[in-house]
Design a protein around this motif. Sequence first.
Motif, short mmCIF file in Angstrom:
data_model
loop_
_atom_site.label_atom_id
_atom_site.label_comp_id
_atom_site.label_asym_id
_atom_site.label_seq_id
_atom_site.Cartn_x
_atom_site.Cartn_y
_atom_site.Cartn_z
N ALA A 28 9.23 11.11 -1.80
CA ALA A 28 8.42 9.92 -2.09
C ALA A 28 9.22 8.91 -2.90
O ALA A 28 9.10 7.70 -2.69
CB ALA A 28 7.15 10.32 -2.82
N PHE A 29 10.05 9.40 -3.83
CA PHE A 29 10.88 8.47 -4.61
C PHE A 29 11.91 7.79 -3.71
O PHE A 29 12.16 6.59 -3.84
CB PHE A 29 11.57 9.21 -5.75
CG PHE A 29 12.38 8.31 -6.63
CD1 PHE A 29 11.75 7.45 -7.52
CD2 PHE A 29 13.76 8.30 -6.55
CE1 PHE A 29 12.48 6.60 -8.32
CE2 PHE A 29 14.50 7.46 -7.35
CZ PHE A 29 13.86 6.61 -8.23
N GLY A 30 12.50 8.55 -2.78
CA GLY A 30 13.45 7.96 -1.83
C GLY A 30 12.80 6.90 -0.96
O GLY A 30 13.38 5.84 -0.69
N LEU A 83 0.83 -1.21 0.00
CA LEU A 83 0.00 0.00 0.00
C LEU A 83 0.86 1.25 0.00
O LEU A 83 0.58 2.21 -0.73
CB LEU A 83 -0.93 -0.01 1.21
CG LEU A 83 -1.87 1.19 1.36
CD1 LEU A 83 -2.83 1.25 0.17
CD2 LEU A 83 -2.63 1.08 2.67
N ASP A 84 1.93 1.25 0.80
CA ASP A 84 2.80 2.42 0.84
C ASP A 84 3.53 2.61 -0.48
O ASP A 84 3.73 3.74 -0.92
CB ASP A 84 3.79 2.28 2.00
CG ASP A 84 4.39 3.62 2.39
OD1 ASP A 84 3.70 4.64 2.21
OD2 ASP A 84 5.53 3.64 2.87
N ALA A 85 3.94 1.52 -1.13
CA ALA A 85 4.59 1.64 -2.44
C ALA A 85 3.63 2.24 -3.46
O ALA A 85 4.01 3.13 -4.24
CB ALA A 85 5.09 0.27 -2.90
N LEU A 86 2.39 1.78 -3.46
CA LEU A 86 1.40 2.33 -4.37
C LEU A 86 1.15 3.81 -4.10
O LEU A 86 1.09 4.63 -5.02
CB LEU A 86 0.09 1.55 -4.26
CG LEU A 86 -1.07 2.07 -5.10
CD1 LEU A 86 -0.78 1.85 -6.59
CD2 LEU A 86 -2.36 1.41 -4.70
N LEU A 87 1.04 4.18 -2.83
CA LEU A 87 0.82 5.58 -2.47
C LEU A 87 2.03 6.44 -2.83
O LEU A 87 1.86 7.58 -3.28
CB LEU A 87 0.48 5.70 -0.99
CG LEU A 87 -0.87 5.14 -0.57
CD1 LEU A 87 -1.00 5.15 0.94
CD2 LEU A 87 -1.99 5.90 -1.22
N CYS A 88 3.25 5.92 -2.64
CA CYS A 88 4.44 6.68 -3.02
C CYS A 88 4.48 6.91 -4.53
O CYS A 88 4.86 7.99 -4.99
CB CYS A 88 5.71 5.95 -2.57
SG CYS A 88 6.05 6.11 -0.82
N ILE A 89 4.10 5.91 -5.30
CA ILE A 89 4.06 6.08 -6.76
C ILE A 89 3.04 7.14 -7.13
O ILE A 89 3.31 8.01 -7.98
CB ILE A 89 3.75 4.73 -7.43
CG1 ILE A 89 4.94 3.79 -7.31
CG2 ILE A 89 3.40 4.92 -8.91
CD1 ILE A 89 4.66 2.36 -7.72
N LEU A 90 1.87 7.12 -6.50
CA LEU A 90 0.86 8.14 -6.78
C LEU A 90 1.32 9.54 -6.38
O LEU A 90 1.05 10.51 -7.08
CB LEU A 90 -0.45 7.79 -6.07
CG LEU A 90 -1.21 6.60 -6.63
CD1 LEU A 90 -2.42 6.29 -5.75
CD2 LEU A 90 -1.63 6.84 -8.06
N VAL A 91 2.03 9.65 -5.25
CA VAL A 91 2.55 10.94 -4.82
C VAL A 91 3.58 11.46 -5.81
O VAL A 91 3.56 12.63 -6.20
CB VAL A 91 3.15 10.84 -3.39
CG1 VAL A 91 3.95 12.07 -3.05
CG2 VAL A 91 2.05 10.64 -2.37
N VAL A 92 4.49 10.60 -6.26
CA VAL A 92 5.50 11.02 -7.24
C VAL A 92 4.83 11.45 -8.54
O VAL A 92 5.17 12.51 -9.10
CB VAL A 92 6.52 9.88 -7.50
CG1 VAL A 92 7.39 10.19 -8.70
CG2 VAL A 92 7.39 9.66 -6.28
N LEU A 93 3.88 10.68 -9.03
CA LEU A 93 3.21 11.05 -10.28
C LEU A 93 2.42 12.34 -10.15
O LEU A 93 2.44 13.18 -11.06
CB LEU A 93 2.29 9.91 -10.73
CG LEU A 93 3.00 8.63 -11.20
CD1 LEU A 93 1.98 7.56 -11.52
CD2 LEU A 93 3.88 8.92 -12.39
N ALA A 94 1.73 12.53 -9.04
CA ALA A 94 0.97 13.77 -8.84
C ALA A 94 1.90 14.98 -8.74
O ALA A 94 1.62 16.03 -9.32
CB ALA A 94 0.11 13.66 -7.59
#
Length: 97
Positions: free
Chosen positions: A47-49, A9-20
């Motif tokens: 978020a990428f880190g 879940l955190d990986a998915l949220l980090c990807i969404l944060v980076v994309l946004a």
Amino acid sequence: MMNSILMGLDALLCILVVLAALDFLRSVHLFEHPILSLSFYLVALGAFGLLVELAKGYWVSPWAVIMHLGIVSYAWSRRRQIFQQDWRWNGAERRRS
């Protein structure tokens, strides 16, 4: 088991944060809004880190997952106001080249 779910879940949220953050940075001019641009660069880098640390297998804090969920839900709820205010790019530059 729960840690694996939180990591996913955190990986998915980090990807969404980076994309946004990157999508927002595409529409904002650095010299018109320097503080806003810097803050979104920092959010994208952070978020990428965290995503890199998750790939290495670090333990995920439930509080970090809640924080990322809050950032994603805020960006989702304010997407119309954020992107209509500074969105000046219609893709014409990309189609010309």
